[in-house]
Scaffold this motif. Structure first.
Motif, mmCIF file in Angstrom:
data_model
loop_
_atom_site.group_PDB
_atom_site.id
_atom_site.type_symbol
_atom_site.label_atom_id
_atom_site.label_comp_id
_atom_site.label_asym_id
_atom_site.label_seq_id
_atom_site.Cartn_x
_atom_site.Cartn_y
_atom_site.Cartn_z
ATOM 1 N N ALA A 11 2.627 -1.462 10.068
ATOM 2 C CA ALA A 11 2.324 -0.838 8.782
ATOM 3 C C ALA A 11 3.549 -0.841 7.884
ATOM 4 C CB ALA A 11 1.824 0.583 8.994
ATOM 5 N N ILE A 12 3.310 -0.688 6.591
ATOM 6 C CA ILE A 12 4.367 -0.609 5.590
ATOM 7 C C ILE A 12 4.266 0.740 4.890
ATOM 8 C CG2 ILE A 12 5.327 -1.639 3.489
ATOM 9 C CD1 ILE A 12 3.990 -4.272 4.325
ATOM 10 N N SER A 13 5.413 1.372 4.678
ATOM 11 C CA SER A 13 5.422 2.632 3.938
ATOM 12 C C SER A 13 6.507 2.577 2.875
ATOM 13 C CB SER A 13 5.641 3.826 4.873
ATOM 14 O OG SER A 13 6.919 3.761 5.478
ATOM 15 N N LEU A 14 6.326 3.390 1.859
ATOM 16 C CA LEU A 14 7.303 3.537 0.784
ATOM 17 C C LEU A 14 7.730 4.993 0.718
ATOM 18 C CD1 LEU A 14 5.523 1.437 -1.982
ATOM 19 C CD2 LEU A 14 7.456 0.724 -0.602
ATOM 20 N N PRO A 15 9.005 5.252 0.431
ATOM 21 C CA PRO A 15 9.446 6.637 0.301
ATOM 22 C C PRO A 15 8.962 7.222 -1.011
ATOM 23 C CG PRO A 15 11.255 5.176 -0.188
ATOM 24 C CD PRO A 15 10.097 4.304 0.233
ATOM 25 N N SER A 16 9.517 8.345 -1.369
ATOM 26 C CA SER A 16 9.128 9.029 -2.606
ATOM 27 C C SER A 16 9.150 8.066 -3.791
ATOM 28 C CB SER A 16 10.083 10.201 -2.871
ATOM 29 O OG SER A 16 9.792 10.812 -4.102
ATOM 30 N N LEU A 17 8.044 8.057 -4.554
ATOM 31 C CA LEU A 17 7.898 7.132 -5.665
ATOM 32 C C LEU A 17 7.911 7.855 -7.002
ATOM 33 C CD1 LEU A 17 5.010 4.906 -4.279
ATOM 34 C CD2 LEU A 17 7.374 4.190 -4.574
ATOM 35 N N ARG A 18 8.409 7.173 -8.010
ATOM 36 C CA ARG A 18 8.230 7.655 -9.374
ATOM 37 C C ARG A 18 6.748 7.515 -9.731
ATOM 38 N NH1 ARG A 18 12.716 7.980 -12.685
ATOM 39 N NH2 ARG A 18 11.376 7.484 -14.472
ATOM 40 N N THR A 19 6.239 8.461 -10.498
ATOM 41 C CA THR A 19 4.799 8.470 -10.748
ATOM 42 C C THR A 19 4.317 7.213 -11.460
ATOM 43 O OG1 THR A 19 5.177 9.704 -12.801
ATOM 44 C CG2 THR A 19 4.696 10.983 -10.828
ATOM 45 N N GLU A 20 5.161 6.620 -12.317
ATOM 46 C CA GLU A 20 4.706 5.467 -13.082
ATOM 47 C C GLU A 20 4.767 4.162 -12.289
ATOM 48 O OE1 GLU A 20 9.076 5.877 -14.436
ATOM 49 O OE2 GLU A 20 7.520 7.004 -13.395
ATOM 50 N N THR A 21 5.296 4.200 -11.050
ATOM 51 C CA THR A 21 5.419 2.957 -10.286
ATOM 52 C C THR A 21 4.339 2.789 -9.220
ATOM 53 O OG1 THR A 21 6.955 3.974 -8.693
ATOM 54 C CG2 THR A 21 7.916 2.882 -10.624
ATOM 55 N N LEU A 22 3.549 3.839 -8.940
ATOM 56 C CA LEU A 22 2.453 3.706 -7.978
ATOM 57 C C LEU A 22 1.200 3.250 -8.724
ATOM 58 C CD1 LEU A 22 1.093 3.962 -5.267
ATOM 59 C CD2 LEU A 22 0.802 6.407 -5.673
ATOM 60 N N ASP A 23 0.742 2.045 -8.412
ATOM 61 C CA ASP A 23 -0.465 1.538 -9.055
ATOM 62 C C ASP A 23 -1.450 1.044 -8.007
ATOM 63 O OD1 ASP A 23 0.590 -0.874 -8.164
ATOM 64 O OD2 ASP A 23 1.325 -1.475 -10.138
ATOM 65 N N GLU A 24 -2.575 0.500 -8.453
ATOM 66 C CA GLU A 24 -3.628 0.063 -7.534
ATOM 67 C C GLU A 24 -3.138 -1.038 -6.599
ATOM 68 O OE1 GLU A 24 -3.900 0.455 -10.738
ATOM 69 O OE2 GLU A 24 -5.566 1.831 -11.156
ATOM 70 N N GLU A 25 -2.288 -1.934 -7.108
ATOM 71 C CA GLU A 25 -1.816 -3.043 -6.283
ATOM 72 C C GLU A 25 -0.979 -2.544 -5.113
ATOM 73 O OE1 GLU A 25 0.850 -7.161 -6.649
ATOM 74 O OE2 GLU A 25 0.846 -5.696 -8.273
ATOM 75 N N ILE A 26 -0.037 -1.629 -5.380
ATOM 76 C CA ILE A 26 0.802 -1.091 -4.315
ATOM 77 C C ILE A 26 -0.053 -0.327 -3.300
ATOM 78 C CG2 ILE A 26 2.575 0.624 -3.792
ATOM 79 C CD1 ILE A 26 4.027 -0.210 -6.301
ATOM 80 N N ALA A 27 -0.933 0.540 -3.780
ATOM 81 C CA ALA A 27 -1.777 1.316 -2.875
ATOM 82 C C ALA A 27 -2.632 0.401 -2.005
ATOM 83 C CB ALA A 27 -2.661 2.268 -3.674
ATOM 84 N N HIS A 28 -3.170 -0.664 -2.599
ATOM 85 C CA HIS A 28 -4.021 -1.601 -1.849
ATOM 86 C C HIS A 28 -3.238 -2.313 -0.747
ATOM 87 C CE1 HIS A 28 -7.104 -4.604 -1.001
ATOM 88 N NE2 HIS A 28 -6.191 -5.542 -1.203
ATOM 89 N N GLU A 29 -2.022 -2.764 -1.058
ATOM 90 C CA GLU A 29 -1.234 -3.486 -0.067
ATOM 91 C C GLU A 29 -0.795 -2.571 1.083
ATOM 92 O OE1 GLU A 29 -0.857 -6.581 0.187
ATOM 93 O OE2 GLU A 29 -1.521 -7.285 -1.776
ATOM 94 N N VAL A 30 -0.353 -1.355 0.745
ATOM 95 C CA VAL A 30 0.170 -0.450 1.770
ATOM 96 C C VAL A 30 -0.905 -0.041 2.765
ATOM 97 C CG1 VAL A 30 1.135 1.865 2.133
ATOM 98 C CG2 VAL A 30 2.079 0.389 0.371
#
Length: 842
Positions: free
Chosen positions: A332-351
């Protein structure tokens, strides 16, 4: 042997004492060492031994990427040895003091006082008393001035050393800035000093001449120390042979730093000011480092680390390539704390392609106005878009991070936090929102370093204002302990007077002060009073023209820039990110070696990842039953530690297992009921299903043996038809061998056994998590025999397991709880029911 002397360096009596100590503490797995990829070098073969000391518990320290990096860098040199040591939990500290044993390294069991250098990683101000605890337990004088020729050099690095003044008396030197190059320069100077001979001051004088090193004893007024910067992250050493802990750690995954530095310019953020400029790793290098790390460690999750991972130039393409490569083997892949404007559908879908790892969004403030003050650069609309994207992709919970006490904050901003949390619940479409609210600390070297920090009373008022509006519902709101924030702020903004307070607090028992259940706030306040210091004075606003205790540390960011940003905060003016706009003239770049370095991503990287990805085969090829031994230091592993270790061993060996379905797939590993921690076993069982083609039993044993830590030993494996009956349902009897304690004579042992055998009933009771359960041992003991001070005990078992063997033997022998834990017990064999045995060909 772990935090004790190495095998061969002690007698039977001292070995027994160490194992008695391990048996007496809450989590002995913290202290045993021997993890996969741990490096053990013979002391006689190296010229310098460095203890990498982390002043917190093992699970925290082993999550820290910097420690792993320095460990790999030093141990890559044949003539150097890096060994690890962590702060012992209070139960272990008490045990070591009772036994008059020193604190030692995990790799060789060397007392800290026998190392050449003890290097501390200071990540948190309240770790200061743990530093003194470790020095004291290691037999090292607390003060630098008190150390002699035979004592180690004690150094420190990490973000806390950007204001080293409160801690200076305890350290010989501080390493300021990036440590990958510094650690070897310090080591080379020490090796040469040892070869030539000389005083401690001779070595310290050489160290002082190294850029980035602060030596308190030789520092003169007016001198400055400039932060070291690794200019190109692609050329920096990075660990791939990661030590894989036996137990679960705070961040139990591979951490890969995809970028260092951030120029978003948040005015409260110390890391954003200290780590400039942005330096990104190339995607192809990132993918290669991850490939090697996954292969060597067996970890099943990779975290892409950065101060702002969503800002990585190639984040979309990188995630796409990584998921193509990692999804087939369930990484699995995870990301740490994100800025609100950088989380989009593409990132959520891949993770989410392997499993849904966690997301934390950091709006920081409750209103757009206050976000302009702090130069956060995002809006409530950005948060709405991010929350909707996460929950649309299948998440059912999300974490939000806020701060209170920011400069120019009003109660309207607090109501803004309440409103955003409530709105997030609506955007979450029935999901759960957890909000964490901490109190702002004006850290050194930031534009807000001159600001006032909230006192405890005002902090409580603001917390209550928010808390009272979330008494029930789907939102959970958590607050940081205001006492901890108070102490952290005092130390972060402190001067040389606080060294006395730190030492007094240590002598009054302060340890692990960042842990809510360990904080001894009264001890700290008493230490302040004895030193004649008002701690509240350190939280006051500072004169922008006055001197600050940390001014002599040069971070590269100009003071004038910080002043301008402080004034722009009052005017709610934005400063743009120099990656996407004009240079902000912060002063950190020389535009020759030090300047922003952004990564580039080509379609070839994605195509290569797709070509290298293996095809997932999750259909069961065959089912096997493994019998394995759990011996030596591995007897101190808990059941979940054993499960985790086997799972990663299968992954390291390249043996594919069948996984469960759904959003959180897990390997189908079925273990026999576990033995208690501290009990050895020659008869542990594991059923597992291979994905794809079956393997020969001997090939499986060879593959696992080569990838398991010493002490976990595959003994026998058989292929068998899959049946519904579980392992626990097939075990009917368990036989143990028990070494009688030396405190019980042979005659007395016989009398105690006879008393048990003659009793019509023999009831024992166990208290666990507030509940009690009783067993009549006469109904559970099938056979009991004694020969030459060794007991052979056979216990009945059923689908619900069996009676705890430590509890049973301790009751029979009349031992208390500590005496029971100190018993040497080995699980010799189990008897399976005849139907099950027939199915396996016995």
């Amino acid at each position: 042997m772990g935090q004790g002397m190495p095998p061969g360096s002690r007698g039977i009596e001292s070995l027994t004492n160490w194992e008695d100590i391990l048996s007496s503490v809450q989590k002995p797995v913290r202290y045993i060492g021997g993890e996969w990829n741990a490096v053990r070098k013979e002391p006689s073969q190296v010229r310098l031994r460095i203890a990498l000391a982390f002043p917190d518990v093992y699970e925290v320290g082993m999550s820290h990427l910097g420690l792993k990096a320095l460990y790999a860098i030093v141990n890559a040199r044949p003539d150097l040895a890096a060994e690890r040591v962590f702060a012992p939990w209070p139960d272990m500290e008490a045990a070591l003091r009772r036994a008059a044993r020193p604190l030692t390294t995990l790799e060789s069991g060397a007392p800290l006082a026998r190392c050449d250098i003890v290097g501390f990683s200071l990540q948190y101000e309240l770790a200061a008393t743990n530093v003194l605890q470790m020095l004291d337990l290691g037999g090292i004088p607390l003060h630098s001035r008190e150390r002699g020729p035979e004592d180690p050099l004690v150094i420190a690095g990490g973000p806390i050393v950007f204001n080293p003044t409160p801690f200076a008396p305890f350290f010989d030197a501080f390493a300021v800035g990036d440590g990958e190059e510094l650690i070897l320069e310090l080591a080379d100077a020490a090796v040469e000093w040892k070869r030539r001979g000389g005083s401690r001051l001779d070595l310290l004088a050489v160290w002082k001449a190294i850029p980035g090193i602060y030596v308190p004893a030789l520092h003169r007024e007016g001198e400055t120390v400039t932060r070291r910067v690794v200019s190109d992250l692609n050329l920096a050493s990075y660990p791939t042979e990661l030590v894989a802990p036996h137990c679960e750690t705070v961040h139990d995954r591979i951490a890969l730093e995809i970028a260092r530095g951030c120029t978003r310019g948040c005015r409260f953020c110390q890391a954003g000011m200290l780590c400039r400029p942005v330096r990104e790793r190339e995607p192809s290098l990132i993918m290669e480092l991850i490939r090697k790390s996954v292969s060597s460690s067996g970890w099943e999750e990779v975290s892409l680390l950065s101060l702002s991972s969503g800002d990585y130039s190639c984040i979309g393409g990188l995630l796409s390539a990584l998921t193509q490569r990692l999804t087939p083997d369930k990484t699995a892949i995870s990301l740490p704390s994100l800025r609100t404007e950088t989380l989009d559908e593409e990132i959520a879908h891949e993770v989410r392609k392997v499993r849904k790892t966690g997301f934390t969004l950091a709006p920081e403030a409750g209103t757009d106005r206050l976000r302009r003050v702090i130069n956060k650069g995002n809006t409530s609309e950005d948060l709405e878009h991010a929350v909707r994207a996460a929950f649309a992709a299948g998440w059912r919970s999300l974490k939000l991070y806020f701060m209170i006490g920011l400069p120019y904050e009003t109660d309207e901003d607090l109501y803004g936090i309440v409103g955003l949390i409530r709105k997030a619940l609506g955007w979450a479409s029935g999901g759960r929102i957890t909000a964490s609210v901490s109190t702002f600390i004006p850290k050194p070297h930031t534009p807000f370093q001159w600001a006032e920090q909230l006192g405890m009373e005002e902090t409580l008022r603001k917390q209550q204002l928010i808390r009272n509006r979330f008494r029930r519902g789907r939102a959970q709101v958590k607050f940081h302990d205001r006492r901890i924030t108070f102490l952290e702020g005092v130390l972060a903004r402190g001067d040389d007077k606080l060294a006395e307070v730190i030492e007094n607090a240590f002598h009054k028992g302060a340890r692990f002060d960042g842990w809510d259940d360990q904080l001894k706030f009264d001890a700290w306040m008493e230490a302040f009073r004895e030193a004649g210091i008002d701690p509240q004075s350190y939280l006051a606003a500072r004169d922008i023209k006055g001197a600050l205790p940390w001014d002599f540390i040069e971070t590269g960011v100009d003071r004038d820039f910080l002043v301008q940003e402080w004034e722009k905060a009052r005017r709610e003016e934005a400063t743009e990110d120099c990656r996407f706009g004009n240079c902000a003239r912060c002063g950190v770049c020389d535009f020759e070696e030090v300047y922003p370095k952004r990564a580039e991503f080509g379609l070839s990287d994605i195509k290569k990842a797709a070509q290298e990805a293996s095809v997932a085969d999750d259909e069961s090829g065959a089912t096997y039953r493994l019998r394995f031994a759990k011996r030596g230091r591995m007897r101190f592993l808990g059941h979940h530690d054993v499960v985790r270790t086997f799972h990663r061993a299968f992954r390291r060996a390249g043996v594919s297992l069948v996984h469960s379905k759904g959003f959180h797939p897990k390997p189908k590993l079925r273990f026999s009921p576990p033995v208690p921690v501290g009990v050895e076993s020659m008869a542990e069982y594991l059923d597992f299903d291979l994905a794809g083609c079956p393997l020969e039993p001997q090939a499986l044993i060879s593959a696992l043996t080569s990838k398991l830590p010493e002490g976990l030993e595959p003994l026998e494996v058989r292929e068998y038809p899959l049946k519904n009956q579980s392992l626990s349902g097939t075990i009917r009897e368990i036989t143990y061998q028990v070494a009688a304690p030396s405190s019980i004579s042979t005659a007395d042992l016989g009398r105690r056994i006879e008393k048990f055998l003659a009793s019509p009933t023999f009831v024992v009771t166990r208290e666990l998590k507030g509940k009690s359960r009783s067993w009549d041992l006469k109904e559970w003991v099938v056979d009991l025999d004694v020969t030459d001070s060794e007991l052979t005990l056979t216990l009945k078992a059923d689908s619900g397991g069996s009676v705890n063997v430590i509890l049973a033997v301790a009751a029979i022998l009349g031992l208390d709880a500590s005496g029971g834990r100190a018993l040497r017990i080995r699980k010799k064999s189990v008897r399976l029911d005849q139907a099950a045995e027939g199915a396996y060909g016995d």
